[in-house]
Design an enzyme around this catalytic site. Structure first.
Site, mmCIF file in Angstrom:
data_model
loop_
_atom_site.group_PDB
_atom_site.id
_atom_site.type_symbol
_atom_site.label_atom_id
_atom_site.label_comp_id
_atom_site.label_asym_id
_atom_site.label_seq_id
_atom_site.Cartn_x
_atom_site.Cartn_y
_atom_site.Cartn_z
ATOM 1 C CG HIS A 1 -0.545 0.405 2.475
ATOM 2 N ND1 HIS A 1 -0.271 -0.468 3.497
ATOM 3 C CD2 HIS A 1 -0.286 1.633 2.975
ATOM 4 C CE1 HIS A 1 0.138 0.197 4.553
ATOM 5 N NE2 HIS A 1 0.137 1.482 4.268
ATOM 6 C CG ASP B 1 -0.150 -3.822 2.664
ATOM 7 O OD1 ASP B 1 0.409 -3.358 1.650
ATOM 8 O OD2 ASP B 1 -0.432 -3.146 3.665
ATOM 9 N N GLY C 1 2.557 6.124 8.927
ATOM 10 C CA GLY C 1 3.974 6.442 8.719
ATOM 11 C C GLY C 1 4.877 5.290 9.121
ATOM 12 C CB SER D 1 2.610 1.799 6.370
ATOM 13 O OG SER D 1 1.341 1.739 6.912
ATOM 14 N N GLY D 2 4.904 -0.454 6.233
ATOM 15 C CA GLY D 2 6.023 -0.967 5.451
ATOM 16 C C GLY D 2 7.200 -1.367 6.313
HETATM 17 C C1 4AZ Z 1 -1.163 3.635 8.511
HETATM 18 O O1 4AZ Z 1 -2.050 4.447 8.241
HETATM 19 C C2 4AZ Z 1 -1.358 2.730 9.676
HETATM 20 N N1 4AZ Z 1 -2.418 0.781 14.074
HETATM 21 C C3 4AZ Z 1 -0.396 1.806 9.998
HETATM 22 C C4 4AZ Z 1 -0.579 0.975 11.069
HETATM 23 C C5 4AZ Z 1 -1.716 1.059 11.812
HETATM 24 C C6 4AZ Z 1 -2.683 1.998 11.528
HETATM 25 C C7 4AZ Z 1 -2.502 2.843 10.435
HETATM 26 C C8 4AZ Z 1 -1.892 0.141 12.976
HETATM 27 O O2 4AZ Z 1 -0.122 3.587 7.866
#
Ligand code: 4AZ
Length: 839
Positions: free
Chosen positions: A643, A696, A788, A790-791
């Protein structure tokens, strides 16, 4: 003016001349004494003269410094203020600072201000001048900047005198006073200008009149083609019709992450009056975390302040006029029925300042009211005091932020909820649901927590603090699969001897001596001799010493397969320091997953030690800010989330050229210390589903291989059979938001979470968990990955190494109770990673 010239000079007085004469009467010039006392006497006299001269010189120097320099050190202080002129009609030409009318009224206001300041003893001596910056309608509000040259020692007194002009007593005294016989005024407010806005190389001011039904778009200079200019101040003044308010919505917002360098400040005023500041923002806000404001009146000021460094794209915003009292600005009323939902005005965007709303909730007469705040973010001054913005429920005030649901109940069928925001600092507000309950049965078919929450009875005594006040874990009879803590709590058996004090009294960490070398660890924790394994006798109480004995091919899926095809039944044999495969391939791991600097936001985390997570990567949109994390898996390849690499309109994140990659980074403030790379290839998983976030995961190939060092190193990849057991403590790391809806961290954050049972997780996440997702978190809330992160990696230790258990993927908000973080399960993608990367 040179500040040195501005003050008093040191003028020698007659007594000072006497000092000079005193120097001439030194005993050292008495030659007769010198003759009588030869040798040491003469030396002593000379030393005496020198010491005396030094003392005199030092004192003179100190006096000169004290009178000439210290006392005269003056600073320039700028105050921004507004006053309402009550006896002038507003003329359209007042909106044009070049018009004759503007200039004439500005002159009168400046004269009025001079009169006010010169009549105020604490200000009179230091006042320099005022300039009127703008007028707005209502009757006429004048916005001005006043300059003072203040000795440093008087700074606080001047600040006090300026802010006391806002006091009701002073206002009353000054109302309707009028030195020239032409201006009547009230509502004077003033405060010191944010010093970061002063001394900028370029200053740009834009004034916009917003017309009903004609929203306008404003952009930071250069957006979206160039980064915003450095060392600049840009101000946008917005005016609307009387009885209207201004709605500002940032569609894109991408500034440097450190507010002390670059920031946007929004004021509920036409001038940068600090007592009217609504918010100061920096960093990145994505469209699903909307940043929007509403003014309390018909003016709004947006300022962009940048420093020397940092190249970021900036923002685009829409600005519209909204009739006061329309949707987004109105609130309050009577709510009836058995249940319902209501929010603060403009939720989930920021509520307007100077707003009071009152809701009366009325449920059927034999019922009571339960109110649950599912989101609560009210700007705080001092926590608990609720002196600024607050929500008052049946007379009890609440303010600040609640990371988990807050429940309030009434003893009658009515409840009054008051929302109050003061003149400055706004936040997102609240989202609340109310429901009627029977006083004799407040939680039908559920468990009633001491804090009035209702939770599913199946969550009682399950080892997790589901209520938030642990009341669901008290007075429990522990089942055989639970540890009976001495303090009466029950905790899952798999938390025993895991190094974390889960009971709170360390019961679960007692009697944990590990088995000695040459011993076998039974499933029940008992140690037996390795020789007793597979000897046909049940030496462990659970027969675990007699399972997996002499297994023949074919190799089950849950087993590890060596390079030479050998099948290993041992759980997670790779890189554990023991040669399990005859060809040694299970130990062919290099330095992966080793933490040279291990010591031991993410929400609920703490600063990592520099170099502690050497596989952590920061992915920046080219020449812009951090948006995602990634993990190094080899000298060429990174793993991230699919994503993170989806095209977003014109931003082609699926293309390698859209990215800057920072390896070995610790703080986003010191990018120059990290190894910056470009990408050659981005490969998102072919089955990635943008709706469900299934699969993902994405792979990124660096343009050049990286040479590993202590701060840059890969994490170990688990085999397809690797098991990360439920309850295991794992680490999340990243520069993501440190609270839901907040901005990213500067320093890399780390936090500990646990793997959560997939069945439990699937029910908590409303059936959205697939077999390629792993849940991890702290179900009582407060610790989680967030936007932020993520990944980035979910790192799990095994012996002296860390394995990549997952990739940060999604969640329902951040750090909410019973809402774990969701991660892409790496073992499920092991074959695909091998296929794409060869690793
Ligand atoms: C995001 O938006 C995100 N609580 C990543 C992880 C989580 C929520 C949102 C887990 O990148």
């Amino acid at each position: 003016m040179d500040p040195m010239d501005a003050g008093m000079r040191y003028t020698p007085k007659s007594s000072d001349r006497d000092w000079d004469q005193a120097v001439t009467f030194l005993p050292a010039t008495d030659s007769t004494k010198l003759e009588k006392k030869k040798g040491p006497g003469k030396i002593a006299a000379i030393i005496g003269v020198v010491v005396f001269a030094c003392v005199v010189a030092l004192m003179t120097g100190l006096l000169v410094w004290h009178f000439h320099y210290r006392k005269d050190e003056k600073i320039m202080k700028m105050y921004s203020g507004s006053m309402r002129i009550t006896n002038q009609p507003f003329l359209d030409t007042y909106e044009d600072s070049n018009s004759t009318e503007f200039k004439a009224l500005a002159k009168q206001v400046a004269a009025q201000l001079r009169d006010i300041y010169t009549k105020t003893p604490a200000l009179a001596k230091f006042y320099v001048d005022s300039t009127v910056q703008a007028f707005s309608q209502g009757s006429v509000v004048a916005y001005y900047l006043s300059e003072f040259h203040v000795p440093k020692s008087q700074e606080a007194a001047v600040d006090n005198a300026m802010s006391s002009m806002n006091d009701p007593i002073n206002k009353a005294q000054r109302s309707f006073s009028d030195p020239t016989g032409s201006l009547f005024y009230d509502s004077v407010v003033a405060s010191a200008v944010d010093s970061r806005m002063l001394m900028k190389r370029t200053i740009q001011r834009v004034s916009e009149r917003i017309r009903p039904g004609h929203p306008i778009t404003v952009k930071s200079p250069g957006f979206p083609d160039y980064p915003y200019p450095s060392n600049s101040l840009v101000q946008w003044q917005f005016r609307a019709d009387p009885n209207s308010v201004i709605q500002l919505d940032f569609e894109t917002f991408n500034l440097e992450g450190e507010c002390k360098n670059d920031f946007v400040k929004v004021y509920d005023s036409l001038a940068a009056i600090e007592s009217r500041v609504m918010a100061e923002k920096c960093g990145y806000y994505s469209p699903n975390n909307p940043l929007g404001f509403i003014s309390s009146g018909n003016v709004l000021l947006v300022t962009l302040v940048t420093n020397e460094e940092g190249n970021y794209p900036g923002f685009r915003a829409s600005v519209a006029q909204v009739v006061k009292g329309s949707r987004g600005t109105s609130c309050g009323g009577t709510l009836t029925g058995n249940s319902g939902t209501f929010t603060s005005p403009n939720y989930p965007k920021y509520y307007p300042p100077l707003t009071t709303c009152e809701w009366t909730i009325e449920v059927p007469s034999n019922m009571n009211v339960k109110l649950i705040f599912t989101k609560f973010m009210m700007s705080v001054g001092q926590p608990n005091l609720c002196l600024m913005d607050y929500v008052e429920v049946n007379g009890e005030k609440f303010c600040g932020n609640f990371s988990s649901n807050k429940v309030v109940t009434s003893n009658t069928n009515r409840m009054t909820v008051v929302f109050y925001s003061d003149a400055s600092r706004v936040d997102r507000g609240f989202n609340a649901t109310f429901s009627a309950f029977e006083p004799s049965n407040p939680c039908p078919d559920k468990f009633l927590c001491n804090n009035k929450r209702c939770i599913s009875t199946s969550l009682q005594c399950d080892g997790w603090n589901d209520c938030g006040d642990s009341s669901d874990e008290k007075n429990c009879k522990c089942s055989s699969s639970m540890i009976s803590c001495r303090n009466g709590l029950c905790k899952p058996m798999f938390w025993k001897c895991d190094g974390v004090d889960d009971c709170g009294d360390r019961t679960d960490e007692m009697n944990c001596a590990a088995c000695k070398p040459g011993e076998f660890v039974c499933g029940d924790g008992k140690c037996i001799s390795e020789k007793q394994k597979c000897d046909g006798r049940n030496d462990c109480s659970d027969n675990s010493d007699e399972t997996d004995c002499g297994k023949a091919a074919p190799c089950p899926q849950s087993n590890y397969v060596c390079k030479n095809g050998q099948c290993i039944s041992k759980q997670n044999p790779e890189c554990d320091g023991e040669n399990d495969c005859k060809d040694g391939s299970d130990e062919d791991c290099g330095d992966c997953g080793k933490q040279p600097y291990k010591t031991s936001r993410i929400v609920g985390g703490q600063d990592a030690t520099e170099g502690e997570w050497p596989w952590q990567v920061s992915l920046h949109i080219k020449n812009s800010i951090h948006v995602c994390g990634a993990s190094i898996i080899s000298d060429r390849w990174l793993v991230t989330a699919a994503h993170c690499v989806q095209d977003e309109g014109a931003t082609r994140l699926s293309q390698p050229g859209s990215w800057d990659v920072y390896l070995g980074l610790h703080t986003q403030k010191m990018l120059e210390k990290a190894e910056k790379r470009s990408l050659k290839k981005v490969v998102a998983h072919p089955n990635y589903n943008a709706y469900t976030y299934d699969n993902d995961i994405a792979l990124m190939e660096l343009d050049q291989p990286v040479t590993f060092r202590d701060s840059i190193r890969p994490i170990c990849l688990p085999s397809a059979a690797y098991d990360f057991p439920v309850g295991k403590t794992v680490w999340i790391t990243g520069w993501g938001a440190t609270r839901e809806g907040g901005s990213g961290a500067t320093v890399l954050q780390k936090a500990q979470v646990r793997i959560i049972n997939s069945t439990v997780c699937n029910s908590l996440m409303n059936g959205q968990i697939t077999s390629r997702m792993t849940c991890a978190g702290v179900l009582s809330g407060g610790v989680d990955a967030c936007q932020g992160d993520s990944g980035g990696p979910l790192s799990s230790s095994s012996g002296t190494r860390m394995f990549l258990a997952g990739v940060v993927s999604w969640g329902d908000g951040c750090a909410r109770r019973n809402k774990p973080g969701i991660y892409s399960t790496i073992p499920k993608f092991r074959a695909w990673i091998k296929e794409v990367t060869g690793v």
